[in-house]
Design a protein around this motif. Structure first.
Motif, PDB file in Angstrom:
ATOM      1  N   ASP A  31       0.834  -1.203   0.000  1.00  0.00           N
ATOM      2  CA  ASP A  31       0.000   0.000   0.000  1.00  0.00           C
ATOM      3  C   ASP A  31       0.871   1.258   0.000  1.00  0.00           C
ATOM      4  O   ASP A  31       2.068   1.200   0.241  1.00  0.00           O
ATOM      5  CB  ASP A  31      -0.902   0.018   1.246  1.00  0.00           C
ATOM      6  CG  ASP A  31      -1.841  -1.179   1.299  1.00  0.00           C
ATOM      7  OD1 ASP A  31      -2.407  -1.510   0.242  1.00  0.00           O
ATOM      8  OD2 ASP A  31      -1.980  -1.765   2.389  1.00  0.00           O
ATOM      9  N   GLY A  32       0.228   2.389  -0.267  1.00  0.00           N
ATOM     10  CA  GLY A  32       0.894   3.671  -0.130  1.00  0.00           C
ATOM     11  C   GLY A  32       1.855   4.037  -1.244  1.00  0.00           C
ATOM     12  O   GLY A  32       2.651   4.962  -1.102  1.00  0.00           O
ATOM     13  N   TRP A  33       1.781   3.343  -2.368  1.00  0.00           N
ATOM     14  CA  TRP A  33       2.722   3.599  -3.474  1.00  0.00           C
ATOM     15  C   TRP A  33       2.180   4.614  -4.495  1.00  0.00           C
ATOM     16  O   TRP A  33       2.907   5.030  -5.391  1.00  0.00           O
ATOM     17  CB  TRP A  33       3.075   2.302  -4.183  1.00  0.00           C
ATOM     18  CG  TRP A  33       1.876   1.458  -4.538  1.00  0.00           C
ATOM     19  CD1 TRP A  33       1.324   0.467  -3.773  1.00  0.00           C
ATOM     20  CD2 TRP A  33       1.095   1.540  -5.735  1.00  0.00           C
ATOM     21  NE1 TRP A  33       0.238  -0.067  -4.412  1.00  0.00           N
ATOM     22  CE2 TRP A  33       0.085   0.558  -5.623  1.00  0.00           C
ATOM     23  CE3 TRP A  33       1.155   2.325  -6.879  1.00  0.00           C
ATOM     24  CZ2 TRP A  33      -0.872   0.354  -6.614  1.00  0.00           C
ATOM     25  CZ3 TRP A  33       0.212   2.136  -7.871  1.00  0.00           C
ATOM     26  CH2 TRP A  33      -0.784   1.165  -7.736  1.00  0.00           C
ATOM     27  N   ALA A  34       0.916   4.985  -4.365  1.00  0.00           N
ATOM     28  CA  ALA A  34       0.318   5.947  -5.302  1.00  0.00           C
ATOM     29  C   ALA A  34      -0.417   7.039  -4.534  1.00  0.00           C
ATOM     30  O   ALA A  34      -1.131   6.761  -3.567  1.00  0.00           O
ATOM     31  CB  ALA A  34      -0.643   5.253  -6.257  1.00  0.00           C
ATOM     32  N   SER A  35      -0.221   8.275  -4.952  1.00  0.00           N
ATOM     33  CA  SER A  35      -0.965   9.395  -4.370  1.00  0.00           C
ATOM     34  C   SER A  35      -1.320  10.373  -5.481  1.00  0.00           C
ATOM     35  O   SER A  35      -0.545  10.588  -6.417  1.00  0.00           O
ATOM     36  CB  SER A  35      -0.139  10.100  -3.290  1.00  0.00           C
ATOM     37  OG  SER A  35       1.086  10.592  -3.826  1.00  0.00           O
ATOM     38  N   GLU A  36      -2.503  10.949  -5.385  1.00  0.00           N
ATOM     39  CA  GLU A  36      -2.942  11.881  -6.421  1.00  0.00           C
ATOM     40  C   GLU A  36      -2.314  13.252  -6.201  1.00  0.00           C
ATOM     41  O   GLU A  36      -2.263  13.758  -5.080  1.00  0.00           O
ATOM     42  CB  GLU A  36      -4.459  11.996  -6.411  1.00  0.00           C
ATOM     43  CG  GLU A  36      -4.995  12.863  -7.540  1.00  0.00           C
ATOM     44  CD  GLU A  36      -6.513  12.932  -7.570  1.00  0.00           C
ATOM     45  OE1 GLU A  36      -7.048  13.931  -8.098  1.00  0.00           O
ATOM     46  OE2 GLU A  36      -7.161  11.997  -7.057  1.00  0.00           O
ATOM     47  N   LEU A  37      -1.835  13.828  -7.288  1.00  0.00           N
ATOM     48  CA  LEU A  37      -1.330  15.204  -7.265  1.00  0.00           C
ATOM     49  C   LEU A  37      -2.532  16.103  -7.528  1.00  0.00           C
ATOM     50  O   LEU A  37      -3.055  16.140  -8.640  1.00  0.00           O
ATOM     51  CB  LEU A  37      -0.237  15.395  -8.315  1.00  0.00           C
ATOM     52  CG  LEU A  37       1.006  14.517  -8.122  1.00  0.00           C
ATOM     53  CD1 LEU A  37       1.939  14.630  -9.328  1.00  0.00           C
ATOM     54  CD2 LEU A  37       1.738  14.911  -6.852  1.00  0.00           C
ATOM     55  N   GLY A  38      -2.972  16.818  -6.524  1.00  0.00           N
ATOM     56  CA  GLY A  38      -4.294  17.423  -6.571  1.00  0.00           C
ATOM     57  C   GLY A  38      -4.396  18.830  -7.111  1.00  0.00           C
ATOM     58  O   GLY A  38      -5.496  19.359  -7.207  1.00  0.00           O
ATOM     59  N   HIS A  39      -3.276  19.491  -7.486  1.00  0.00           N
ATOM     60  CA  HIS A  39      -3.404  20.900  -7.838  1.00  0.00           C
ATOM     61  C   HIS A  39      -3.828  21.132  -9.283  1.00  0.00           C
ATOM     62  O   HIS A  39      -4.151  22.252  -9.659  1.00  0.00           O
ATOM     63  CB  HIS A  39      -2.084  21.635  -7.553  1.00  0.00           C
ATOM     64  CG  HIS A  39      -0.945  21.188  -8.412  1.00  0.00           C
ATOM     65  ND1 HIS A  39      -0.119  20.136  -8.073  1.00  0.00           N
ATOM     66  CD2 HIS A  39      -0.484  21.657  -9.601  1.00  0.00           C
ATOM     67  CE1 HIS A  39       0.788  19.975  -9.009  1.00  0.00           C
ATOM     68  NE2 HIS A  39       0.596  20.873  -9.947  1.00  0.00           N
ATOM     69  N   GLY A  40      -3.832  20.083 -10.126  1.00  0.00           N
ATOM     70  CA  GLY A  40      -4.243  20.256 -11.513  1.00  0.00           C
ATOM     71  C   GLY A  40      -5.736  20.493 -11.649  1.00  0.00           C
ATOM     72  O   GLY A  40      -6.527  20.116 -10.775  1.00  0.00           O
TER      73      GLY A  40
END
Length: 328
Positions: A31-40
């Motif tokens: 787990d924890g290998w992907a995170s969304e980059l939210g500023h787009g």
């Protein structure tokens, strides 16, 4: 920024996409290998840590069932083409493309992977910087933007064509596409649509001054600039590029619309002096075009609140006033 254009995928789908791009032995586990980059504001982007510890970014185009504005169609193909142009013909730092997939076999839209850039987003940190440091960065942005604009095209218009030798025809067509998008979705822009068309027609002659198609980034805001230790290290998000008039670039927007900030440092880095009267009119037209988009896109993206609309609508009035139209 939340938007229905963000094409989020399950962990299983992301793993399959990673496998196709990098091979089975680099697929993340646990787990924890992907995170969304939210500023787009448009595409969804994930920061992904591969099994060997390398970090990459996965960018995914909107789902096909979501209606986007006319000018946004095929945006990821535009970005890939722009990245190739900039990598091969300029010294402007841009991401490399590790892998791109337009087959729609693993995902219902185009996607591509690029290395993660370990740097600060200038748009996020700008307000925390001393003015002298912020201005130094914006001078670098201006210089980079000028180099981008040094690339000449065979005609005005989209990178993939069709092109046209007349910037007036191309920009008028772009403008009309936005208005038709708004009319189709019954967006309240605060003005009669034909009144806005008339304003463009009254001032369209100034567009004839532009005779040489140049590669225009158009989305080079500070939020698309990555910096570190006083240096510009990467320019990201290239999906809105076309061949047009360099004065339409984002960095010049504050010269006519004060809410976008003082453009002096950008213009200094770009090497642009005071605008002529004709250039000022063109900038007013480009400001109006931008504000129309910022108002109309809120409906297409089904924003959860009215923050952007409420901010942009008065700026649209300001843009109309700059071209001689005010409310009675």
């Amino acid at each position: 920024m939340e938007s229905i254009t963000k094409n989020r995928q399950s962990p299983e789908a992301l793993r399959a996409m990673v496998e196709r791009a990098y091979g089975t032995d680099r697929v993340p586990a646990g787990d924890g290998w992907a995170s969304e980059l939210g500023h787009g504001w448009f595409n969804v982007a994930y920061r992904i840590r591969l099994r060997d510890g390398a970090e990459v970014v996965l960018k995914i185009a909107p789902p096909p069932q979501v209606e986007v504005m006319t000018y946004e169609r095929g945006a990821m193909s535009t970005e890939l083409a722009t990245l190739e142009l900039l990598r091969t013909h300029t010294s402007v730092p841009v991401p490399t493309v590790d892998f791109a997939d337009q087959s729609h076999e693993l995902c219902d839209a185009d996607y591509f992977f690029m290395p993660y850039v370990d740097a600060d987003n200038l748009g996020i940190i700008a307000e925390t910087l001393p003015t002298v440091d912020r201005d130094a960065y914006m001078e670098q942005v201006g210089a980079a933007n000028r180099e981008i604009n040094s690339l000449r095209g065979a005609a005005f218009g989209p990178l993939a064509g069709p092109g046209d030798p007349s910037w007036r025809r191309v920009f008028t067509g772009m403008f009309e596409d936005v208005l038709r998008d708004g009319e189709r979705r019954s967006v309240d822009i605060g003005w009669d649509y034909d009144t806005v068309r008339a304003v463009l027609a009254e001032h369209a002659g100034t567009l004839d001054e532009v005779t040489e198609p140049r590669l225009v980034e158009w989305d080079l805001w500070d939020s698309n600039v990555m910096v570190r230790d006083g240096k510009l290290v990467c320019v990201i998000d290239h999906e809105r590029a076309f061949y047009g008039d360099p004065l339409i670039e984002a960095g010049f927007t504050g010269s006519q619309l004060a809410a976008f900030g003082d453009p002096a440092a950008f213009m200094r880095g770009y090497g642009q002096g005071e605008l002529t009267a004709t250039q000022q009119v063109r900038r007013n037209l480009y400001g109006l075009y931008l504000m129309l988009i910022m108002v109309i896109e809120t409906v297409f993206r089904a924003h959860a609140d009215t923050t952007q609309y409420d901010w942009a609508r008065p700026k649209l009035d300001e843009a109309m006033a700059s071209l001689g139209r005010t409310r009675r």
